[in-house]
Every structure is written in C-alpha cells, then in structure tokens.
Write an enzyme that holds these catalytic residues in place. Structure first.
Site, mmCIF file in Angstrom:
data_model
loop_
_atom_site.group_PDB
_atom_site.id
_atom_site.type_symbol
_atom_site.label_atom_id
_atom_site.label_comp_id
_atom_site.label_asym_id
_atom_site.label_seq_id
_atom_site.Cartn_x
_atom_site.Cartn_y
_atom_site.Cartn_z
ATOM 1 N N ASN A 110 5.339 -3.921 -2.065
ATOM 2 C CA ASN A 110 4.223 -3.450 -2.878
ATOM 3 C C ASN A 110 4.277 -1.946 -3.044
ATOM 4 O O ASN A 110 4.716 -1.223 -2.162
ATOM 5 C CB ASN A 110 2.883 -3.916 -2.275
ATOM 6 C CG ASN A 110 2.273 -2.888 -1.329
ATOM 7 O OD1 ASN A 110 1.626 -1.929 -1.754
ATOM 8 N ND2 ASN A 110 2.512 -3.076 -0.028
ATOM 9 N N PHE A 114 -3.039 2.390 -3.203
ATOM 10 C CA PHE A 114 -4.468 2.521 -2.870
ATOM 11 C C PHE A 114 -5.375 2.252 -4.068
ATOM 12 O O PHE A 114 -6.306 3.016 -4.340
ATOM 13 C CB PHE A 114 -4.790 3.917 -2.307
ATOM 14 C CG PHE A 114 -4.275 4.191 -0.925
ATOM 15 C CD1 PHE A 114 -3.740 3.198 -0.128
ATOM 16 C CD2 PHE A 114 -4.344 5.489 -0.403
ATOM 17 C CE1 PHE A 114 -3.282 3.481 1.157
ATOM 18 C CE2 PHE A 114 -3.880 5.782 0.872
ATOM 19 C CZ PHE A 114 -3.350 4.773 1.647
ATOM 20 N N SER A 173 0.937 4.858 4.411
ATOM 21 C CA SER A 173 1.305 4.160 3.179
ATOM 22 C C SER A 173 2.419 4.925 2.484
ATOM 23 O O SER A 173 2.322 6.145 2.317
ATOM 24 C CB SER A 173 0.111 4.051 2.232
ATOM 25 O OG SER A 173 0.582 3.657 0.959
ATOM 26 N N ASN A 175 3.096 4.666 -0.584
ATOM 27 C CA ASN A 175 2.854 4.640 -2.030
ATOM 28 C C ASN A 175 1.927 5.735 -2.548
ATOM 29 O O ASN A 175 1.578 5.760 -3.714
ATOM 30 C CB ASN A 175 2.303 3.267 -2.420
ATOM 31 C CG ASN A 175 3.282 2.161 -2.035
ATOM 32 O OD1 ASN A 175 4.480 2.283 -2.299
ATOM 33 N ND2 ASN A 175 2.798 1.122 -1.378
ATOM 34 N N THR A 176 1.514 6.632 -1.658
ATOM 35 C CA THR A 176 0.797 7.836 -2.089
ATOM 36 C C THR A 176 1.692 9.000 -1.694
ATOM 37 O O THR A 176 1.889 9.248 -0.499
ATOM 38 C CB THR A 176 -0.581 7.939 -1.387
ATOM 39 O OG1 THR A 176 -1.383 6.824 -1.778
ATOM 40 C CG2 THR A 176 -1.299 9.229 -1.752
ATOM 41 N N LYS A 214 -2.864 4.362 12.150
ATOM 42 C CA LYS A 214 -1.839 3.414 11.681
ATOM 43 C C LYS A 214 -0.614 4.176 11.215
ATOM 44 O O LYS A 214 -0.698 4.998 10.299
ATOM 45 C CB LYS A 214 -2.396 2.552 10.545
ATOM 46 C CG LYS A 214 -1.399 1.481 10.063
ATOM 47 C CD LYS A 214 -2.063 0.473 9.158
ATOM 48 C CE LYS A 214 -1.098 -0.582 8.656
ATOM 49 N NZ LYS A 214 -1.753 -1.570 7.792
ATOM 50 N N ASN A 243 2.754 0.058 9.333
ATOM 51 C CA ASN A 243 2.640 -0.190 7.892
ATOM 52 C C ASN A 243 3.953 -0.801 7.351
ATOM 53 O O ASN A 243 4.824 -1.184 8.123
ATOM 54 C CB ASN A 243 2.290 1.120 7.183
ATOM 55 C CG ASN A 243 1.301 0.909 6.058
ATOM 56 O OD1 ASN A 243 1.530 0.062 5.207
ATOM 57 N ND2 ASN A 243 0.220 1.652 6.062
HETATM 58 C C1 LIG Z 1 0.070 -6.250 -0.962
HETATM 59 C C2 LIG Z 1 -0.096 -5.396 0.247
HETATM 60 C C3 LIG Z 1 -1.053 -4.375 0.244
HETATM 61 C C4 LIG Z 1 -1.236 -3.576 1.368
HETATM 62 N N1 LIG Z 1 -2.189 -2.597 1.355
HETATM 63 C C5 LIG Z 1 -2.415 -1.863 2.485
HETATM 64 C C6 LIG Z 1 -3.447 -0.895 2.523
HETATM 65 O O1 LIG Z 1 -4.203 -0.706 1.563
HETATM 66 N N2 LIG Z 1 -3.587 -0.167 3.663
HETATM 67 C C7 LIG Z 1 -2.799 -0.368 4.764
HETATM 68 O O2 LIG Z 1 -2.990 0.304 5.783
HETATM 69 N N3 LIG Z 1 -1.835 -1.302 4.756
HETATM 70 C C8 LIG Z 1 -1.634 -2.041 3.648
HETATM 71 N N4 LIG Z 1 -0.647 -3.005 3.649
HETATM 72 C C9 LIG Z 1 0.207 -3.166 4.858
HETATM 73 C C10 LIG Z 1 -0.305 -4.281 5.760
HETATM 74 O O3 LIG Z 1 -1.579 -3.983 6.264
HETATM 75 C C11 LIG Z 1 0.669 -4.480 6.938
HETATM 76 O O4 LIG Z 1 0.694 -3.294 7.702
HETATM 77 C C12 LIG Z 1 2.084 -4.801 6.479
HETATM 78 O O5 LIG Z 1 2.061 -5.627 5.335
HETATM 79 C C13 LIG Z 1 2.911 -5.499 7.563
HETATM 80 O O6 LIG Z 1 2.339 -6.732 7.929
HETATM 81 P P1 LIG Z 1 2.865 -8.144 7.348
HETATM 82 O O7 LIG Z 1 4.340 -8.168 7.524
HETATM 83 O O8 LIG Z 1 2.133 -9.164 8.159
HETATM 84 O O9 LIG Z 1 2.459 -8.176 5.917
HETATM 85 C C14 LIG Z 1 -0.449 -3.809 2.531
HETATM 86 C C15 LIG Z 1 0.495 -4.836 2.529
HETATM 87 C C16 LIG Z 1 0.671 -5.626 1.414
HETATM 88 C C17 LIG Z 1 1.697 -6.740 1.444
#
Ligand SMILES: Cc1cc2nc3c(=O)[nH]c(=O)nc-3n(C[C@H](O)[C@H](O)[C@H](O)COP(=O)(O)O)c2cc1C
Length: 364
Positions: A110, A114, A173, A175-176, A214, A243
């Site tokens: 992704n 934000f 993140s 992406n910022t 985080k 993350n």
């Molecule tokens: C579509 C998507 C959006 C995410 N948005 C955020 C976010 O807004 N803030 C954040 O701290 N992590 C965000 N994450 C990261 C997740 O919270 C997590 O740290 C990461 O996906 C690893 O866990 P997983 O393998 O179980 O998905 C996002 C992940 C995905 C897939």
C-alpha cells in the site's frame, strides 16, 4: 451473520479493486449485525501498560482509519482495535491505484499516504462510543504538508487523551515523505519529549494515557540501538514492531506487483518483522512490553511472535487473506498451546526464542 458473509463473499471481494473491497468491508461491519464472540477464557488475558486485554490479538492500524467500526471489530473477537492513522486535518492521500494484493505471496503493498477524515471527525466517533467496553487505541501521524510535524503529534495527544485507551506514535509509514526521519535519535527524543509533555498536560481527569511508538522494520540495528535507548530514557509505554517494509524479499512470487512503490505487509513481512521484534526485545531488557506485527495469519505465526518477544499482537493483512475468522482460530491455537505447556501462561512464552532468532542469518 458476518462469518457467513465472510465465507460467501470472499470470491466476490476478490473480484473487486482492493480499495473497493475494503470500503465494502467497512460498510458491512457498520450495517450488518455482528454476533458477539464468546468471552475469552481467563488464561488468554494480558495485562500491559495498565490495561487489561481480554486476549492478545489486536487489529493493526490502517483498517479502521476513521474509527467507524471499532465496536464491531471488538465483537468479532479482537482483544483490542487500533484506529487511525489520524492526522490533524483530513487529507486525501496519494492518487489511486495505491493498494495492491500480491495473491501468490499472501502479501499487500500500500501507498495510501494517510488518507483519513481528520481529527475532528474521528474524535466525534470516539466520543460517541465513550464508556463502551473494549480497548481502542488511537494511532496518530502528521499531515503531509505540515510545517511542524512534531506539533501535529502533540496536538493530537491533547485532542484524543480523554477517548483513547492508548496512543500509537506512528513515525514509520513509508508513504509520507520524510516521516520515517522522525526515528532518528535526536528528532525522536524531541518528538517523544513533546508528546509526553502533551500527555502530562492533558492528564487531568483522564489518568496518563499509555503512549507506544511504532517503528519501521527497515531501521538498521544501530538505529534500533538509538531508538530503544531514547524510548527507555523517555519511558514510553511500549514499542510496536512494526510497520510495512519498503524492502522486497527475494522469494516474492508476484514479481510484477512487487515493483509497485509502497509498504509491503502480510506473509512476506513475517521473517523480517519477527527478526526486528527479537532484536528489539533483547535491547529493551523488559523495560516495556512489545507489540509484534507483520505477517501473523495463524496460531503458529502468533506463537512465533510471542516467543520472539511480543506481549501483544496485531494483524491486518492476515484478515484480508484468511477472513475475520482468523482471530478466533489464533485464539483457539493459543489456548491449546497453553494447555500443552507453558505453565498455562502466555507470559512464560514471551521472548523465549529471542536470543536464538538474533543469532540466525539475516532474512533475505
Ligand atoms: C492497507 C494498509 C493500510 C495501513 N495503514 C496504516 C496506517 O494508517 N498506520 C499504521 O501505523 N500502519 C498502517 N498499516 C500497517 C499495519 O498496521 C501493519 O503494521 C502492517 O500491515 C503489518 O501487519 P500485517 O502483515 O498483519 O498486515 C497499514 C497496512 C495496510 C495493509
């Protein structure tokens, strides 16, 4: 009802653009009745930073960015839900398409950036649920065009202190642009000082809301030394590891998709994030609990995270591939593992494999 929906609609969801599927899932959770999962057995309970978690399996940030469905997710059996990332002002995020499934790898990329409705809208929803049972953490971040990013975090702490069970300071993140630079020791120290100061100011009447940090799984080990050092000095309440990654493991099968820019999550993130969790565990020396995130999609992966050093767990991508039933499956597997040994306590598993994991060769 939801689990039936979950089973019947997987194929339908799969045919949709990932972002449309996500929007539909949020709608379903908002408007369809969700039966309450049976209460968790006592041995699954976890105490951490002054909160009593009914079970250690949480929903990671990014699924319920705008706090629309936290209670429905708690009813499905999650031990806690983290909403956000929330920024002070609403923002649209990056241009679409910005969310991609790597089906062959059970991974997700992704670069949402934000996208969220902003503090006011999210705050109003949390006020509406105030007093309801269940742990709902608020994950906070800075607006992309902010001129004072640290101030954004401090303001959000003050704004949400009365309604957040805990805060997650998201400096990870990808992406910022530039956000992850906030992980550098000096800036991080300044950020945490101001965040914890804001927490003290807003404490009256609410008690001290726990503040977690985080981090990215991509920091170097020498950066990790500094991060854990600063976190210990400033006495944060915990670290979430971590993350999404900007790395692309060599074993990825969806090679084309893997070239998309953004953060990779899901199964291909498991090894790296578990290694970094273990590395954080050996550095934290029990100063605070850790939350293990990245590629959890089964009882076995959940247990591996706990043995690597996690007191609590979170998942997101695992729910995309395995459906919401994965939460109850993981809890059943944890309960079975406790029956087989571990003196009937999750706590006696935490970090048992950390030293071994940190001695292995680096995940490719
Ligand atoms: C579509 C998507 C959006 C995410 N948005 C955020 C976010 O807004 N803030 C954040 O701290 N992590 C965000 N994450 C990261 C997740 O919270 C997590 O740290 C990461 O996906 C690893 O866990 P997983 O393998 O179980 O998905 C996002 C992940 C995905 C897939």
């Amino acid at each position: 009802m939801i689990s039936l929906f979950d089973r019947l609609s997987r194929r339908f969801f799969w045919a949709l653009e990932p972002e449309d599927a996500h929007a539909l899932a949020i709608k379903a959770l908002r408007y369809m009745p969700v039966a309450k999962s049976p209460p968790d057995s006592a041995e699954l309970g976890v105490q951490a930073f002054g909160l009593n978690f009914p079970n250690p399996v949480g929903l990671a940030a990014g699924f319920d960015k705008n706090a629309q469905v936290a209670d429905a997710l708690l009813r499905l059996g999650f031990g806690f839900v983290e909403v956000g990332t929330v920024t002070p002002r609403a923002q649209a995020g990056n241009p679409k398409p910005r969310l991609f499934r790597l089906d062959a790898d059970h991974g997700v990329i992704n670069r949402l950036g934000f996208n969220n409705e902003g503090a006011e809208a999210v705050h109003a929803r949390l006020v509406a649920r105030k007093g309801a049972d269940g742990i709902v953490g608020v994950n906070i971040g800075a607006n992309r065009d902010s001129t004072d990013r640290i101030e954004d975090y401090a303001r959000l702490i003050e704004a949400f202190a009365a309604v957040a069970s805990y805060f997650t300071v998201n400096v990870s993140s990808p992406n910022t642009p530039g956000l992850r630079d906030l992980q550098q020791a000096k800036v991080l120290d300044d950020l945490l000082a101001r965040v914890l100061d804001a927490r003290e100011r807003s404490r009256a009447g609410t008690g001290a809301t726990p503040v977690l940090l985080k981090i990215a799984p991509d920091v170097t080990l020498s950066d990790l030394d500094d991060i854990v050092g600063v976190a210990r000095k400033r006495r944060v309440d915990g670290i979430i590891i971590g993350n999404t990654t900007v790395m692309r493991p060599t074993a990825l099968r969806a090679r084309e998709r893997a070239r998309e820019q953004g953060g990779l999550s899901g199964r291909p993130l498991f090894r790296l994030s578990t290694r970094m969790l273990a590395e954080t565990f050996v550095r934290a020396e029990g100063a605070f609990p850790l939350v293990g995130v990245g590629g959890i999609d089964s009882g076995a992966t959940a247990i591996a995270k706990i043995k690597a050093g996690a007191t609590l767990l979170q998942l997101y991508s695992g729910m995309v591939y395995r459906g919401v039933g994965v939460v109850n499956e993981i809890k059943a597997d944890l309960a079975a593992a406790l029956k087989r040994g571990y003196r009937n306590s999750l706590a006696s598993m935490i970090g048992n494999d950390a030293a071994t994991i940190t001695a292995e060769s680096w995940p490719a």
